[in-house]
Design a protein around this motif. Structure first.
Motif, PDB file in Angstrom:
ATOM      1  N   VAL A  20      24.592 -46.806 -21.843  1.00  0.00           N
ATOM      2  CA  VAL A  20      25.359 -45.659 -21.349  1.00  0.00           C
ATOM      3  C   VAL A  20      24.563 -44.992 -20.231  1.00  0.00           C
ATOM      4  N   LEU A  21      25.155 -44.900 -19.052  1.00  0.00           N
ATOM      5  CA  LEU A  21      24.502 -44.286 -17.891  1.00  0.00           C
ATOM      6  C   LEU A  21      24.750 -42.782 -17.923  1.00  0.00           C
ATOM      7  N   GLU A  22      23.842 -42.053 -18.571  1.00  0.00           N
ATOM      8  CA  GLU A  22      24.022 -40.614 -18.723  1.00  0.00           C
ATOM      9  C   GLU A  22      23.472 -39.860 -17.510  1.00  0.00           C
ATOM     10  N   ASP A  23      24.041 -38.669 -17.275  1.00  0.00           N
ATOM     11  CA  ASP A  23      23.544 -37.698 -16.283  1.00  0.00           C
ATOM     12  C   ASP A  23      23.766 -38.106 -14.831  1.00  0.00           C
ATOM     13  N   ILE A  24      24.414 -39.246 -14.577  1.00  0.00           N
ATOM     14  CA  ILE A  24      24.642 -39.654 -13.187  1.00  0.00           C
ATOM     15  C   ILE A  24      26.107 -40.011 -12.979  1.00  0.00           C
ATOM     16  N   ASP A  25      26.499 -40.071 -11.711  1.00  0.00           N
ATOM     17  CA  ASP A  25      27.849 -40.494 -11.358  1.00  0.00           C
ATOM     18  C   ASP A  25      27.869 -42.024 -11.301  1.00  0.00           C
ATOM     19  N   ALA A  67      14.450 -57.361 -19.000  1.00  0.00           N
ATOM     20  CA  ALA A  67      14.226 -57.170 -17.560  1.00  0.00           C
ATOM     21  C   ALA A  67      15.367 -56.374 -16.935  1.00  0.00           C
ATOM     22  N   PHE A  68      16.599 -56.670 -17.374  1.00  0.00           N
ATOM     23  CA  PHE A  68      17.766 -55.968 -16.848  1.00  0.00           C
ATOM     24  C   PHE A  68      17.720 -54.483 -17.226  1.00  0.00           C
ATOM     25  N   GLU A  69      17.396 -54.204 -18.480  1.00  0.00           N
ATOM     26  CA  GLU A  69      17.300 -52.814 -18.947  1.00  0.00           C
ATOM     27  C   GLU A  69      16.293 -52.029 -18.115  1.00  0.00           C
ATOM     28  N   GLU A  70      15.139 -52.645 -17.885  1.00  0.00           N
ATOM     29  CA  GLU A  70      14.079 -51.977 -17.125  1.00  0.00           C
ATOM     30  C   GLU A  70      14.553 -51.659 -15.706  1.00  0.00           C
ATOM     31  N   SER A  71      15.234 -52.605 -15.071  1.00  0.00           N
ATOM     32  CA  SER A  71      15.732 -52.393 -13.711  1.00  0.00           C
ATOM     33  C   SER A  71      16.804 -51.305 -13.674  1.00  0.00           C
ATOM     34  N   VAL A  72      17.709 -51.327 -14.648  1.00  0.00           N
ATOM     35  CA  VAL A  72      18.783 -50.329 -14.712  1.00  0.00           C
ATOM     36  C   VAL A  72      18.212 -48.928 -14.899  1.00  0.00           C
ATOM     37  N   GLU A  73      17.190 -48.811 -15.743  1.00  0.00           N
ATOM     38  CA  GLU A  73      16.593 -47.493 -15.974  1.00  0.00           C
ATOM     39  C   GLU A  73      15.934 -46.957 -14.700  1.00  0.00           C
ATOM     40  N   LYS A  74      15.271 -47.833 -13.944  1.00  0.00           N
ATOM     41  CA  LYS A  74      14.674 -47.411 -12.678  1.00  0.00           C
ATOM     42  C   LYS A  74      15.753 -46.973 -11.698  1.00  0.00           C
ATOM     43  N   MET A  75      16.865 -47.713 -11.659  1.00  0.00           N
ATOM     44  CA  MET A  75      17.977 -47.357 -10.780  1.00  0.00           C
ATOM     45  C   MET A  75      18.589 -46.025 -11.194  1.00  0.00           C
ATOM     46  N   ARG A  76      18.758 -45.838 -12.497  1.00  0.00           N
ATOM     47  CA  ARG A  76      19.366 -44.599 -12.996  1.00  0.00           C
ATOM     48  C   ARG A  76      18.516 -43.383 -12.627  1.00  0.00           C
ATOM     49  N   LEU A  77      17.218 -43.494 -12.818  1.00  0.00           N
ATOM     50  CA  LEU A  77      16.316 -42.389 -12.484  1.00  0.00           C
ATOM     51  C   LEU A  77      16.327 -42.108 -10.985  1.00  0.00           C
ATOM     52  N   HIS A  78      16.428 -43.168 -10.194  1.00  0.00           N
ATOM     53  CA  HIS A  78      16.493 -43.008  -8.737  1.00  0.00           C
ATOM     54  C   HIS A  78      17.752 -42.246  -8.340  1.00  0.00           C
ATOM     55  N   VAL A  79      18.888 -42.625  -8.922  1.00  0.00           N
ATOM     56  CA  VAL A  79      20.154 -41.935  -8.622  1.00  0.00           C
ATOM     57  C   VAL A  79      20.099 -40.494  -9.102  1.00  0.00           C
ATOM     58  N   LEU A  80      19.489 -40.261 -10.264  1.00  0.00           N
ATOM     59  CA  LEU A  80      19.379 -38.913 -10.797  1.00  0.00           C
ATOM     60  C   LEU A  80      18.580 -38.010  -9.867  1.00  0.00           C
ATOM     61  N   LYS A  81      17.528 -38.568  -9.256  1.00  0.00           N
ATOM     62  CA  LYS A  81      16.682 -37.773  -8.366  1.00  0.00           C
ATOM     63  C   LYS A  81      17.298 -37.586  -6.990  1.00  0.00           C
ATOM     64  N   PHE A  82      17.833 -38.684  -6.420  1.00  0.00           N
ATOM     65  CA  PHE A  82      18.207 -38.683  -5.008  1.00  0.00           C
ATOM     66  C   PHE A  82      19.715 -38.642  -4.750  1.00  0.00           C
TER      67      PHE A  82
END
Length: 331
Positions: A20-25, A67-82
């Motif tokens: 679940v991609l929380e806190d982002i669009d 590996a996919f989970e790790e990449s998705v989490e990095k992407m999610r945090l990036h979207v959350l910040k930027f």
């Protein structure tokens, strides 16, 4: 906080996970025309990836899923910040070329277009520092000094970082030339024009889908000052805009709504009071009474802090000169 994994089960020797991609669009995450999602599918060809709303369903072997989970989490945090992400960012995350994104210390938040919001003058920097040091801040200055916009950016940052549970924005609905009763629509339609500048700032900082969701969940509340009576405002950043148009009784009522773990920012311009001439401004009175109270900080902004069109600075200076000349003539 990491993306939520809602289920894990085995199926014909494979593992299926729901992220679940929380806190982002999710629209920003998936990209225009699902371009980012298609890129992920190409980078992880052994996985079956299905997206619906803000939920990713992935099926595959454990190593690939990890590996996919790790990449998705990095992407999610990036979207959350930027509030944005590019294909080259995704490639770096998947290939392990970048493990984290550090936001510069002077950036408060990023707009939906990825533009950094930060202090652009010495007094704006004082406002940011005051937010860290005091629980109640008065930001006073002429039009265009960024006092409201920067205050809302500080509130959005606090909500994203989960140091508060909600943002409450308010304005006095002062009738300037038009009577509310003559405006079309129901009460919400009549009041919304007064609150539009607050909506505009939020829409600049939060994706439309996410903003709508937060408002529906009451994580972001926008209401006229009259609606504050009787409430206790806790775990929130509370902003009162255009406070120069409050009466002393109204502002006293608002300030005493403050609850636990709450920051209050009161903004206003004492040179633009729309109250009747016989009515004293609550902001002017509060600045006189509360300026030396411990825990309250007053930040004064001036022409040097104006960040709108350069003509705004000249207009403010011209009007100030006119007011001084008129005051001298009256004396």
């Amino acid at each position: 906080m990491q993306a939520k994994i809602t289920s894990i089960r085995t199926f014909e020797g494979l593992i299926e996970k729901h992220i679940v991609l929380e806190d982002i669009d999710p629209v920003v995450f998936y990209g225009i025309g699902n371009a980012h999602l298609q890129m992920l599918k190409a980078l992880f060809p052994k996985l079956r990836i299905v997206a619906r709303d803000n939920v990713l369903r992935i099926m595959g072997d454990e190593a690939q899923l990890s590996a996919f989970e790790e990449s998705v989490e990095k992407m999610r945090l990036h979207v959350l910040k930027f509030n944005s992400i590019k294909e080259e960012d995704i490639l770096d995350f998947v290939k392990g070329k970048r493990t984290r994104d550090d936001v510069p210390d002077d950036v408060v938040v990023f707009t939906t277009s990825g533009r950094p919001i930060k202090a652009r003058s010495e007094n704006q920097q004082k406002l940011i520092k005051a937010y860290d040091q005091a629980d109640m801040i008065f930001a006073v200055g002429p039009a265009g000094t960024g006092k409201t916009y920067l205050s809302i950016a500080l509130a959005v940052k606090a909500l994203k970082e989960k140091t508060v549970k909600k943002i409450i924005l308010s304005r006095p609905a002062v009738e300037a030339g038009e009577k509310l009763g003559f405006l079309p629509g129901d009460m919400k339609d009549k009041i919304d024009p007064y609150l539009q500048p607050l909506y505009d700032a939020l829409e600049d900082m939060l994706p439309q889908v996410k903003l709508q969701d937060m408002m529906e969940k009451h994580q972001i509340q926008i209401a006229p000052l009259a609606f504050m009576r009787g409430r206790t405002l806790s775990d929130a950043v509370v902003i009162l805009d255009e406070a120069q148009n409050t009466t002393p009784a109204q502002l006293r009522m608002f300030l005493t709504r403050m609850g636990w773990n709450t920051k209050m920012i009161i903004t206003g311009d004492t040179s633009q009071i729309d109250l009747p001439r016989s009515q004293k401004s609550g902001l002017v009175e509060a600045l006189h009474i509360l300026s030396n109270v411990e825990g309250i900080c007053v930040v004064n902004l001036d022409q040097k802090d104006i960040v709108r069109h350069k003509l705004v600075t000249r207009i403010v200076e011209a009007y100030e000169s006119f007011d001084k000349e008129r005051g001298t003539a009256t004396e």
